[in-house]
Design a protein around this motif. Sequence first.
Motif, PDB file in Angstrom:
ATOM      1  N   PHE A  40      -0.784  -1.542  -4.901  1.00 37.70           N
ATOM      2  CA  PHE A  40      -2.483  -1.685  -4.431  1.00 37.70           C
ATOM      3  C   PHE A  40      -2.719  -0.276  -3.773  1.00 37.70           C
ATOM      4  O   PHE A  40      -2.088   0.473  -3.133  1.00 37.70           O
ATOM      5  CB  PHE A  40      -2.879  -2.851  -3.435  1.00 37.70           C
ATOM      6  CG  PHE A  40      -2.580  -4.083  -4.003  1.00 37.70           C
ATOM      7  CD1 PHE A  40      -2.771  -4.481  -5.476  1.00 37.70           C
ATOM      8  CD2 PHE A  40      -1.635  -5.200  -3.332  1.00 37.70           C
ATOM      9  CE1 PHE A  40      -2.563  -6.081  -5.600  1.00 37.70           C
ATOM     10  CE2 PHE A  40      -1.378  -6.359  -3.865  1.00 37.70           C
ATOM     11  CZ  PHE A  40      -1.643  -6.797  -5.382  1.00 37.70           C
ATOM     12  N   ASN A  54       2.385   1.991  -3.543  1.00 38.12           N
ATOM     13  CA  ASN A  54       1.139   1.905  -4.574  1.00 38.12           C
ATOM     14  C   ASN A  54       1.228   0.799  -5.368  1.00 38.12           C
ATOM     15  O   ASN A  54       0.704   0.910  -6.564  1.00 38.12           O
ATOM     16  CB  ASN A  54       1.315   3.378  -5.263  1.00 38.12           C
ATOM     17  CG  ASN A  54       1.457   4.778  -4.395  1.00 38.12           C
ATOM     18  OD1 ASN A  54       0.568   4.658  -3.611  1.00 38.12           O
ATOM     19  ND2 ASN A  54       2.247   5.712  -4.633  1.00 38.12           N
ATOM     20  N   VAL A  70      -5.852  -1.293   1.175  1.00 35.34           N
ATOM     21  CA  VAL A  70      -4.820  -2.354   1.780  1.00 35.34           C
ATOM     22  C   VAL A  70      -4.623  -1.815   3.145  1.00 35.34           C
ATOM     23  O   VAL A  70      -4.940  -2.832   4.154  1.00 35.34           O
ATOM     24  CB  VAL A  70      -3.372  -2.076   0.917  1.00 35.34           C
ATOM     25  CG1 VAL A  70      -2.464  -2.949   1.845  1.00 35.34           C
ATOM     26  CG2 VAL A  70      -3.636  -2.480  -0.389  1.00 35.34           C
ATOM     27  N   GLY A  86       0.842  -1.117   0.114  1.00 34.08           N
ATOM     28  CA  GLY A  86       0.085  -0.066   0.184  1.00 34.08           C
ATOM     29  C   GLY A  86       0.819   1.228   0.015  1.00 34.08           C
ATOM     30  O   GLY A  86       0.471   2.261  -0.747  1.00 34.08           O
TER      31      GLY A  86
END
Length: 367
Positions: free
Chosen positions: A216, A214, A221, A211
């Motif tokens: 996801f 970046n 996340v 997360g």
Amino acid sequence: MKRLKIFFTKDLLFTVSFLIAIISCYFGTFSLNSIDFKVIFCLFGLMLFVKNIEKLGLLNYFAEKMIDFSATSRSLIRNIVLLSFFSSMILTNDVAILTLMPIYLTIIKKFPAMENKIAGAVLLIVAANLGSSFFPFGNPQNLFLFSYFSLSTATFFEWALILLLFSILVLLISFLFIKKRPIPKQTNLLPIINKKKMFFLSLIGLFILLGVFNVFPYFVVIPIASVLLIVYDKEMIRQVDYKLLWTFVFFFIAVGNFSQVEMISTFIKEQFTTTTHTFFGSILVSQVISNVPAAILIAPFTDQVQTLFWGVNIGGLGTIIASLANLIGFKLYKEYYPTHSKKFILQFTFINLVFLICFVLFFSFLL
């Protein structure tokens, strides 16, 4: 009233940021867009994660390992500071401090008579700020500048390499001022780590980093990871430093509001027209509002990209609010040594000013 007084006087940084945010609302219109929610979400998830691995005994384990590799107090501080420097390139400065500061503090708790404890903590923070400048994703201001000005990878690394090499040189020189005292041999057995719990927490930590980087969406996340950590140990939700999170929110609000003032915008536009003005101006602005908001505030008003890059990265040195990562390091140290706040601020400011002067003098010749 008594409880309110204790609440606001216990953490002056939180209180000052709150007052500044309130005052700023008079000058500008509050907007949620001013708040970098990614920073807030990621900080929350990382703090929750670190608290869990601390309870598991993993920090103590790494502390013992670090002690085994170090014969003297100088080598101990050097090893963890250099680890902070290089790991922050990939982990980002915030994550490096959140991960390594508790390990360092766990180590020095074992040696109450150890000298230069605060200096070691300050150097760890300085190293994280400097090391994170080498990659575009190492810290928020570089990620912003890299994207905003559409910099080529070659150009970015050309600028960053100069900063990296000089940073290593100054850090190596700084270790000479750390007293070289032998570390007593430890007879403690390494703590036994529950492998199933460690595997679970490692997966959660990896999930959080996806997360942060970046891979996801962070807003998906981080909440999922946080819920899993809370289900894993409900008590840890109380251990998170919510005042630190609100301090960040208040700073974001203040910068967003002040940037709406036409007089301030006009002043910035007039000042950041030359390489010298941009370099020194970005450093000075960073000292007041921190380097990430400084980069965001100045970027639209200048075409001096290289000096802005150097200025905001060097500008993380100096005051406790020059980089938001500094606040994280300070708050973590304060958790372990609540009575050392004034000593920490004094040493932090002195060491950072020495570093800042060295960098300003060196880079002045490159302008």
